[in-house]
Design a protein around this motif. Structure first.
Motif, PDB file in Angstrom:
ATOM      1  N   GLU A   1       0.794  -1.222   0.000  1.00  0.00           N
ATOM      2  CA  GLU A   1       0.000   0.000   0.000  1.00  0.00           C
ATOM      3  C   GLU A   1       0.833   1.281   0.000  1.00  0.00           C
ATOM      4  OE1 GLU A   1      -4.265  -1.381   1.705  1.00  0.00           O
ATOM      5  OE2 GLU A   1      -2.992  -0.299   3.120  1.00  0.00           O
ATOM      6  N   ALA A   2       2.142   1.153  -0.087  1.00  0.00           N
ATOM      7  CA  ALA A   2       2.995   2.349  -0.046  1.00  0.00           C
ATOM      8  C   ALA A   2       2.654   3.324  -1.165  1.00  0.00           C
ATOM      9  CB  ALA A   2       4.468   1.952  -0.125  1.00  0.00           C
ATOM     10  N   ASP A   3       2.430   2.816  -2.375  1.00  0.00           N
ATOM     11  CA  ASP A   3       2.142   3.698  -3.501  1.00  0.00           C
ATOM     12  C   ASP A   3       0.780   4.356  -3.385  1.00  0.00           C
ATOM     13  OD1 ASP A   3       0.940   1.175  -3.847  1.00  0.00           O
ATOM     14  OD2 ASP A   3       0.813   1.439  -6.018  1.00  0.00           O
ATOM     15  N   LYS A   4      -0.139   3.739  -2.650  1.00  0.00           N
ATOM     16  CA  LYS A   4      -1.474   4.305  -2.457  1.00  0.00           C
ATOM     17  C   LYS A   4      -1.481   5.398  -1.395  1.00  0.00           C
ATOM     18  CE  LYS A   4      -3.712  -0.122  -3.571  1.00  0.00           C
ATOM     19  NZ  LYS A   4      -2.464  -0.907  -3.703  1.00  0.00           N
ATOM     20  N   ILE A   5      -0.531   5.333  -0.456  1.00  0.00           N
ATOM     21  CA  ILE A   5      -0.494   6.261   0.681  1.00  0.00           C
ATOM     22  C   ILE A   5       0.463   7.428   0.437  1.00  0.00           C
ATOM     23  CG2 ILE A   5       0.198   6.466   3.111  1.00  0.00           C
ATOM     24  CD1 ILE A   5      -0.905   3.635   3.523  1.00  0.00           C
ATOM     25  N   ALA A   6       1.619   7.153  -0.129  1.00  0.00           N
ATOM     26  CA  ALA A   6       2.660   8.184  -0.277  1.00  0.00           C
ATOM     27  C   ALA A   6       2.138   9.411  -1.020  1.00  0.00           C
ATOM     28  CB  ALA A   6       3.863   7.604  -1.020  1.00  0.00           C
TER      29      ALA A   6
ATOM     30  N   SER B   1      -5.752  18.877  -4.075  1.00  0.00           N
ATOM     31  CA  SER B   1      -7.023  18.191  -4.332  1.00  0.00           C
ATOM     32  C   SER B   1      -6.882  17.207  -5.481  1.00  0.00           C
ATOM     33  CB  SER B   1      -8.121  19.213  -4.647  1.00  0.00           C
ATOM     34  OG  SER B   1      -8.312  20.105  -3.572  1.00  0.00           O
ATOM     35  N   GLU B   2      -6.181  17.635  -6.531  1.00  0.00           N
ATOM     36  CA  GLU B   2      -5.984  16.771  -7.688  1.00  0.00           C
ATOM     37  C   GLU B   2      -5.114  15.564  -7.327  1.00  0.00           C
ATOM     38  OE1 GLU B   2      -6.292  15.130 -11.326  1.00  0.00           O
ATOM     39  OE2 GLU B   2      -7.448  16.837 -10.556  1.00  0.00           O
ATOM     40  N   GLN B   3      -4.097  15.788  -6.511  1.00  0.00           N
ATOM     41  CA  GLN B   3      -3.209  14.698  -6.093  1.00  0.00           C
ATOM     42  C   GLN B   3      -3.979  13.605  -5.353  1.00  0.00           C
ATOM     43  OE1 GLN B   3       0.384  14.204  -6.085  1.00  0.00           O
ATOM     44  NE2 GLN B   3       0.456  15.736  -7.706  1.00  0.00           N
ATOM     45  N   ALA B   4      -4.980  14.007  -4.573  1.00  0.00           N
ATOM     46  CA  ALA B   4      -5.731  13.052  -3.751  1.00  0.00           C
ATOM     47  C   ALA B   4      -6.952  12.470  -4.452  1.00  0.00           C
ATOM     48  CB  ALA B   4      -6.164  13.733  -2.445  1.00  0.00           C
ATOM     49  N   ARG B   5      -7.331  13.044  -5.586  1.00  0.00           N
ATOM     50  CA  ARG B   5      -8.556  12.600  -6.266  1.00  0.00           C
ATOM     51  C   ARG B   5      -8.441  11.131  -6.665  1.00  0.00           C
ATOM     52  NH1 ARG B   5      -9.104  16.621  -9.548  1.00  0.00           N
ATOM     53  NH2 ARG B   5     -10.526  17.699  -8.141  1.00  0.00           N
ATOM     54  N   GLY B   6      -9.445  10.348  -6.280  1.00  0.00           N
ATOM     55  CA  GLY B   6      -9.453   8.929  -6.599  1.00  0.00           C
ATOM     56  C   GLY B   6      -8.505   8.099  -5.775  1.00  0.00           C
ATOM     57  N   LYS B   7      -7.900   8.713  -4.746  1.00  0.00           N
ATOM     58  CA  LYS B   7      -6.947   8.002  -3.886  1.00  0.00           C
ATOM     59  C   LYS B   7      -7.367   8.168  -2.425  1.00  0.00           C
ATOM     60  CE  LYS B   7      -3.099   8.782  -7.093  1.00  0.00           C
ATOM     61  NZ  LYS B   7      -1.750   9.369  -7.248  1.00  0.00           N
TER      62      LYS B   7
ATOM     63  N   SER C   1      -4.562   8.399   0.215  1.00  0.00           N
ATOM     64  CA  SER C   1      -3.473   9.359   0.035  1.00  0.00           C
ATOM     65  C   SER C   1      -3.193  10.138   1.318  1.00  0.00           C
ATOM     66  CB  SER C   1      -3.818  10.336  -1.087  1.00  0.00           C
ATOM     67  OG  SER C   1      -2.857  11.378  -1.152  1.00  0.00           O
ATOM     68  N   PHE C   2      -1.921  10.239   1.654  1.00  0.00           N
ATOM     69  CA  PHE C   2      -1.527  10.974   2.857  1.00  0.00           C
ATOM     70  C   PHE C   2      -1.719  12.474   2.689  1.00  0.00           C
ATOM     71  CE2 PHE C   2       1.270  11.635   6.621  1.00  0.00           C
ATOM     72  CZ  PHE C   2       0.662  10.694   7.440  1.00  0.00           C
ATOM     73  N   MET C   3      -1.993  12.912   1.466  1.00  0.00           N
ATOM     74  CA  MET C   3      -2.334  14.309   1.248  1.00  0.00           C
ATOM     75  C   MET C   3      -3.576  14.678   2.062  1.00  0.00           C
ATOM     76  SD  MET C   3      -1.142  16.967  -0.358  1.00  0.00           S
ATOM     77  CE  MET C   3      -0.145  16.369  -1.728  1.00  0.00           C
ATOM     78  N   ARG C   4      -4.430  13.705   2.342  1.00  0.00           N
ATOM     79  CA  ARG C   4      -5.640  13.945   3.126  1.00  0.00           C
ATOM     80  C   ARG C   4      -5.328  14.165   4.608  1.00  0.00           C
ATOM     81  NH1 ARG C   4      -9.968  12.599  -0.195  1.00  0.00           N
ATOM     82  NH2 ARG C   4      -9.332  11.446  -2.074  1.00  0.00           N
ATOM     83  N   VAL C   5      -4.077  13.905   4.983  1.00  0.00           N
ATOM     84  CA  VAL C   5      -3.618  14.192   6.349  1.00  0.00           C
ATOM     85  C   VAL C   5      -2.836  15.506   6.374  1.00  0.00           C
ATOM     86  CG1 VAL C   5      -2.165  13.394   8.267  1.00  0.00           C
ATOM     87  CG2 VAL C   5      -3.556  11.750   6.976  1.00  0.00           C
TER      88      VAL C   5
ATOM     89  N   ALA D   1       6.016   6.496  -8.642  1.00  0.00           N
ATOM     90  CA  ALA D   1       4.922   7.432  -8.378  1.00  0.00           C
ATOM     91  C   ALA D   1       4.387   8.008  -9.688  1.00  0.00           C
ATOM     92  CB  ALA D   1       5.410   8.555  -7.465  1.00  0.00           C
ATOM     93  N   ASP D   2       3.288   8.734  -9.580  1.00  0.00           N
ATOM     94  CA  ASP D   2       2.625   9.286 -10.766  1.00  0.00           C
ATOM     95  C   ASP D   2       3.537  10.202 -11.573  1.00  0.00           C
ATOM     96  OD1 ASP D   2       0.347   7.936 -10.048  1.00  0.00           O
ATOM     97  OD2 ASP D   2      -0.637   9.669  -9.120  1.00  0.00           O
ATOM     98  N   ASP D   3       4.500  10.846 -10.899  1.00  0.00           N
ATOM     99  CA  ASP D   3       5.401  11.761 -11.602  1.00  0.00           C
ATOM    100  C   ASP D   3       6.613  11.064 -12.200  1.00  0.00           C
ATOM    101  OD1 ASP D   3       6.734  11.154  -9.277  1.00  0.00           O
ATOM    102  OD2 ASP D   3       6.935  13.227  -8.577  1.00  0.00           O
ATOM    103  N   GLY D   4       6.630   9.720 -12.134  1.00  0.00           N
ATOM    104  CA  GLY D   4       7.711   8.962 -12.739  1.00  0.00           C
ATOM    105  C   GLY D   4       8.907   8.712 -11.853  1.00  0.00           C
TER     106      GLY D   4
END
Length: 408
Positions: free
Chosen positions: A15-20, A33-39, A42-46, A174-177
């Motif tokens: 789950e590291a890729d789902k949380i980081a 908001s975009e980083q966390a959308r559909g995730k 995501s730790f962005m929500r913290v 990660a999403d940014d490669g």
């Protein structure tokens, strides 16, 4: 320098890729908001919990920190963040294109921060420091690591040399490669050896994360004062960081865009510029070396070259300082770039094309493409006890939040 292992939280297996998430301070509200959308994990929500609250919510309000705590505790209670069985350190490798850097994750002494064994090169802004302080106190956790560096990387090289791909605890792109690979170090004898070896390292430098480190040290001081049985060994006396060898680091430029020409038209501005620096229309979007700045104005790139720099100290001779003192302040009336709303800053990772886009859109009048500050300059300034101008360095790749969490 003092470091120690910690019995922290980390993502559950798979789950590291789902949380980081990216650090809280490299994205605005819309980007977070975009980083966390559909995730949902995501730790962005913290670290930026206001993205789940009404749009008019004050990002520094108690509701934001309370909601961050709810999201954090839910990740733990639902088993997405798990507690290590014993104290650990970690090796953390990041690969971005051809660039690779590997650092040691551990907890570092707040006392060393206060006594300048951990050296700084930037001032903090009160609002941002207070924000991270409130989050840290509310969660009783360091949610994002501070980015440290040391001059001599030989010790870190020895720690890294026995690690292989097959033994990684986390390994994802990660999403940014950027690829993130993590190995756990839990052997007590190895941990003791590392802690002992670090005592021979005289100092470390904050490369990135001045607000996080300042707020962590402040938490340590306040919790110590509030604890009548304080011994100095409590977990709150330590904060989470990753330390990298300086030779591995990549600093990108931190570019500038200004909204208007302070009442001048482009021709009048250029004429005034020619009185403070050499201006050439060579079309270079990136400066070829220190002492030069590329400027985008009216659809054209020009190079500004500063002279008369002999005798300047390490701070005043920086390109960002020369631009501020000779152009931005006297010609464009940008007095304090930390607070002036007419100037904005663009990380070098976005390229010079982003500068052109911002100016061509009409939202900004002029852009300045900088030559990157070196790690050596950063260290020299910190060693001298001086402060770099704001937004002098942009480090890439960015450390991820949520992969390692130190609680207290």
């Amino acid at each position: 320098m003092k470091i120690r292992a910690f019995k922290g939280l980390r993502p559950a297996d798979g789950e590291a890729d789902k949380i980081a998430s990216l650090p809280y301070d490299v994205v605005n509200f819309e980007q977070a908001s975009e980083q966390a959308r559909g995730k949902p994990l995501s730790f962005m929500r913290v670290v930026r919990s206001e993205i789940e609250l009404p749009p008019d919510t004050d990002p520094y309000s108690p509701e934001v920190y309370a909601h961050a705590k709810e999201n954090f505790e839910r990740l733990v209670s639902d088993g997405h963040l798990v507690r290590e069985a014993s104290p650990c350190m970690y090796l953390y490798r990041q690969q971005m294109g051809s660039h690779s850097q590997t650092g040691l994750v551990a907890t570092f002494s707040a006392e060393d921060y206060d006594s300048d064994v951990i050296k700084k090169h930037e001032k903090t802004r009160a609002a941002k420091e207070n924000d991270r302080y409130q989050l840290t106190r509310t969660l009783r956790a360091n949610t994002g690591p501070v980015f440290l560096t040391v001059k001599d990387g030989s010790l870190l090289d020895k720690i890294v040399e026995d690690k292989t791909e097959s033994g990684a605890m986390f390994d994802f792109v990660a999403d940014d490669g950027v690829r993130h690979t993590v190995w756990k170090i839990s052997d007590p004898s190895k941990l003791e050896e590392i802690e002992s070896a670090f005592k021979e390292i005289p100092c470390a430098y904050v490369a990135d994360g001045h607000h996080r480190s300042a707020s962590n040290a402040r938490c340590a001081r306040d919790l110590a004062k509030a604890n009548p049985r304080h011994t100095g060994d409590e977990d709150y006396n330590w904060f989470l960081a990753v330390v990298f060898p300086a030779a591995q680091l990549s600093i990108l430029p931190y570019n500038r865009v200004v909204k208007d020409l302070c009442g001048m038209d482009p021709d009048a501005f250029l004429k005034r510029l020619e009185g403070v620096c050499k201006v050439s229309g060579d079309g270079a979007a990136s400066p070829s070396g220190a002492g030069k700045v590329s400027m985008y104005l009216g659809g054209k790139w020009r190079t500004l070259e500063f002279s008369d720099t002999s005798g300047l100290d390490a701070v005043s001779s920086l390109d960002v300082a020369l631009l501020q003192s000779r152009v931005l302040a006297p010609l464009l009336n940008i007095g304090d770039p930390r607070t002036d709303e007419r100037i904005d800053f663009v990380g070098g990772i976005k390229g010079t094309g982003e500068l052109e886009r911002l100016v061509d859109s009409g939202d900004f009048a002029v852009a300045f493409s900088m030559y990157p500050t070196s790690v050596g300059q950063l260290m020299d300034i910190a060693d001298a006890g001086q402060i770099m101008p704001p937004k002098s360095t942009w480090f890439e790749p960015k450390l991820r939040s949520g992969l390692f969490i130190h609680t207290f």
